[in-house]
Design a protein around this motif. Structure first.
Motif, PDB file in Angstrom:
ATOM      1  N   ASN A  29       0.805  -1.230   0.000  1.00  0.00           N
ATOM      2  CA  ASN A  29       0.000   0.000   0.000  1.00  0.00           C
ATOM      3  C   ASN A  29       0.833   1.273   0.000  1.00  0.00           C
ATOM      4  N   THR A  30       2.082   1.164   0.422  1.00  0.00           N
ATOM      5  CA  THR A  30       2.898   2.377   0.550  1.00  0.00           C
ATOM      6  C   THR A  30       4.186   2.349  -0.265  1.00  0.00           C
ATOM      7  N   THR A  85       4.563   2.986  -4.710  1.00  0.00           N
ATOM      8  CA  THR A  85       3.737   4.105  -5.164  1.00  0.00           C
ATOM      9  C   THR A  85       4.626   5.218  -5.703  1.00  0.00           C
ATOM     10  N   GLN A  92       9.823   1.825   6.153  1.00  0.00           N
ATOM     11  CA  GLN A  92       8.375   1.655   6.068  1.00  0.00           C
ATOM     12  C   GLN A  92       7.891   0.454   6.859  1.00  0.00           C
ATOM     13  N   GLU A 124       4.477   8.320  -4.990  1.00  0.00           N
ATOM     14  CA  GLU A 124       4.873   9.187  -3.877  1.00  0.00           C
ATOM     15  C   GLU A 124       6.072   8.624  -3.138  1.00  0.00           C
ATOM     16  N   SER A 125       6.057   7.312  -2.920  1.00  0.00           N
ATOM     17  CA  SER A 125       7.181   6.670  -2.232  1.00  0.00           C
ATOM     18  C   SER A 125       8.448   6.727  -3.080  1.00  0.00           C
TER      19      SER A 125
END
Length: 352
Positions: free
Chosen positions: A41-42, A45, A298, A47-48
């Motif tokens: 989920n993180t 991405t 993370q 953004e990541s």
């Protein structure tokens, strides 16, 4: 007659070369895949990815700078101290002296080159080991940083920093952070210099065998000074980026970047061109470090895992770099023996 000695087939040697050259790149892809599965989920991405590229741009630039003297078999331990001084001086010139930010950046970058040249002169003409010489000059740079700042942080006043200055770090291009393109451009430039120009070949010859370089007429001292000057130039540029990122001058922040820079530079010696420092290998090594640090971050790892990861990776990098260099020397010696055997007509040395 002695029985023929078994040798690896050309296909086996080629496969081994590819594993050595591109194994680290495969590891980067594997790490990205693993963390994408663990934290879907993180981690995978945009953004990541943008965060990784932005956060690791300055360590990547510094690693490329540290790599340059390594090509000659030397080390510049002053880069962390130089980074701290450079970013403080940029902010000091802009905020306290009112210099236009482009001029302040240019002066700091050129000043970094001067410091690098001074390191090279001390090492080569003073005949001082590069570890000791650059550690000493680094301490002097740290003293200058403390003198300029009085041991306190350089904080912008109500007027703040020019937006155009902070945009050299904060802006985006093609949806990705601009600093990532700085890193890519610097890596390509260093690749061209080291792999395609006589300067790079001279540096590699010096790093491989100083005596042999002198015998073929290469002015080893001059080119070693060039290598340190290049490192200082890159450190000055990294200081400008750090100032634009932090927007506050911290006298002690530079040392936090020293270990990651050398981890990237030394680990890069095991990739693309195993056994020698190279720009593309350093870029791949920095990618492995960036992905690994972002992934464990993370996962909620404790703060102490970052120095543990960097320190452990440095030990592995040094070991692998030494192994690659020894393997390259053995391969060269083996090739020499086979050539000699062919010249002398000994068939046992050429049996596949």
């Amino acid at each position: 007659m002695a029985p023929p000695r078994s040798r690896r087939s050309p296909l086996g040697r080629l496969r081994g070369h590819h594993i050595g050259a591109y194994g680290l790149l495969a590891l980067a892809a594997l790490l990205f895949l693993v963390f994408s599965i663990i934290v879907p989920n993180t981690f995978p991405t945009l953004e990541s990815i943008s965060s990784i590229l932005a956060n690791q741009s300055i360590p990547a630039v510094l690693a490329l700078g540290a790599m340059i003297p390594i090509t000659t078999g030397k080390f510049d331990l002053s880069i962390g101290y130089g980074l701290g001084l450079a970013h403080v001086v940029v902010l000091w010139l802009i905020l306290d002296d009112g210099w236009p930010w482009p001029l302040a950046c240019l002066v700091v970058i050129l000043g970094g080159a001067v410091v690098g040249a001074l390191n090279g002169v001390i090492v080569e003409f003073g005949q001082i080991d590069s570890f000791i010489a650059t550690l000493g000059t680094g301490s002097v740079l740290y003293a200058f940083t403390g003198w300029i700042t009085g041991g306190a942080r350089v904080v912008p006043g109500a007027r703040g920093l020019p937006t155009a200055f902070t945009d050299i770090y904060d802006s985006k291009f093609l949806g990705l952070p601009v600093p990532a393109f700085y890193v890519l451009g610097l890596a390509v430039a260093l690749w061209l210099i080291l792999e395609r120009l006589p300067l790079g070949r001279y540096l590699y010859v010096i790093g491989s065998n100083v005596r042999a370089a002198e015998l073929v007429g290469i002015p080893t001292r001059k080119y070693s000074v060039y290598a340190f000057t290049g490192a200082g130039l890159v450190v000055g540029f990294a200081g400008v980026l750090l100032a634009a990122q932090q927007q506050i001058g911290n006298p002690s922040v530079g040392m936090d970047y020293l270990l990651p820079a050398f981890v990237g530079a030394l680990l890069g010696c095991t990739a693309i061109k195993p056994g020698r420092a190279n720009a593309l290998g350093t870029l791949v090594a920095v990618a492995v470090l960036a992905i690994g640090l972002a992934g464990i971050g993370q996962l909620g790892a404790e703060f102490w895992t970052t120095p543990l990861f960097n320190g452990g990776t440095l030990l592995i990098a040094v070991g692998l770099a030494g192994y690659s260099a020894r393997r390259q020397l053995r391969a060269g010696a083996s090739a020499t023996r086979r050539t000699s055997a062919t010249t002398n007509g000994d068939p046992s040395e050429n049996t596949p």
